[in-house]
Design a protein around this motif. Structure first.
Motif, PDB file in Angstrom:
ATOM      1  N   THR A   1       0.844  -1.202   0.000  1.00  0.00           N
ATOM      2  CA  THR A   1       0.000   0.000   0.000  1.00  0.00           C
ATOM      3  C   THR A   1       0.877   1.250   0.000  1.00  0.00           C
ATOM      4  OG1 THR A   1      -0.107   0.293   2.400  1.00  0.00           O
ATOM      5  CG2 THR A   1      -1.688  -1.256   1.401  1.00  0.00           C
ATOM      6  N   ASP A   2       0.237   2.401  -0.092  1.00  0.00           N
ATOM      7  CA  ASP A   2       0.986   3.660  -0.062  1.00  0.00           C
ATOM      8  C   ASP A   2       1.611   3.939   1.311  1.00  0.00           C
ATOM      9  OD1 ASP A   2      -1.468   4.145   1.157  1.00  0.00           O
ATOM     10  OD2 ASP A   2      -1.745   6.106   0.234  1.00  0.00           O
ATOM     11  N   MET A   3       1.227   3.186   2.336  1.00  0.00           N
ATOM     12  CA  MET A   3       1.843   3.332   3.662  1.00  0.00           C
ATOM     13  C   MET A   3       3.198   2.632   3.707  1.00  0.00           C
ATOM     14  SD  MET A   3       0.167   5.161   5.771  1.00  0.00           S
ATOM     15  CE  MET A   3      -1.350   6.032   5.516  1.00  0.00           C
ATOM     16  N   GLY A   4       3.395   1.643   2.840  1.00  0.00           N
ATOM     17  CA  GLY A   4       4.675   0.956   2.770  1.00  0.00           C
ATOM     18  C   GLY A   4       4.924  -0.039   3.888  1.00  0.00           C
ATOM     19  N   GLY A   5       3.928  -0.274   4.711  1.00  0.00           N
ATOM     20  CA  GLY A   5       4.067  -1.221   5.813  1.00  0.00           C
ATOM     21  C   GLY A   5       2.958  -1.000   6.824  1.00  0.00           C
TER      22      GLY A   5
END
Length: 154
Positions: free
Chosen positions: A55-59
């Motif tokens: 996702t765009d959160m990266g984790g």
């Protein structure tokens, strides 16, 4: 650090006072998983590192309520009235989740005394403003006003 014990009449003198921030606290995946288990909030952004990585959160990120739940760590930095056998969590106002706390980040809490409102000679609403800072980030994770209820004797 321990609370500064003051005469109850002096509690109002601390309005506007900023207190020392807490030590840094690492938000681990284990802590996030424990919180998810306790609350039943098993959203993948919190508990599935592989899926969250895409996702765009990266984790994974901490639950907002987990971040809010860390606020008692600052309690012993605030003044309390002498002869207080009990202090209670009265509630929170103006809770704002401003930035996500990514897994592995460290946070600390800053506080300020906003008000001390005496209902009578033994009961006080003690209002604090809290900011949860994320190490190395400009935007804080959280802002809230925490209301404590102090009950005194004598």
């Amino acid at each position: 650090m321990t609370n500064k014990i003051v005469k109850k009449e002096e509690l109002v003198n601390f309005i506007g006072t900023k207190v020392e921030p807490t030590e840094w606290y690492e938000v681990t995946q284990e802590r996030i998983n424990e919180f998810a288990h306790c609350t039943g909030d098993n959203y993948f952004m919190h508990v599935d590192p592989e899926k969250a990585k895409k996702t765009d959160m990266g984790g994974t990120i901490a639950h907002g309520l987990l971040t809010l739940g860390l606020t008692p760590y600052i309690m012993d930095h605030f003044p309390v009235p002498e002869h207080m056998p009990h202090g209670f969590n009265y509630g929170y106002d103006k809770i704002r989740f401003l930035a996500p706390v990514h897994t592995g980040k460290r946070v600390r809490i800053h506080g300020e005394v906003k008000d001390a409102i005496w209902k009578d000679e033994h009961n006080c609403k003690f209002i604090t403003a809290l900011t949860v800072e994320i190490e190395g980030e400009e935007k804080p994770a959280l802002y809230c006003e925490w209301i404590l209820y102090y009950e005194t004797q004598a």
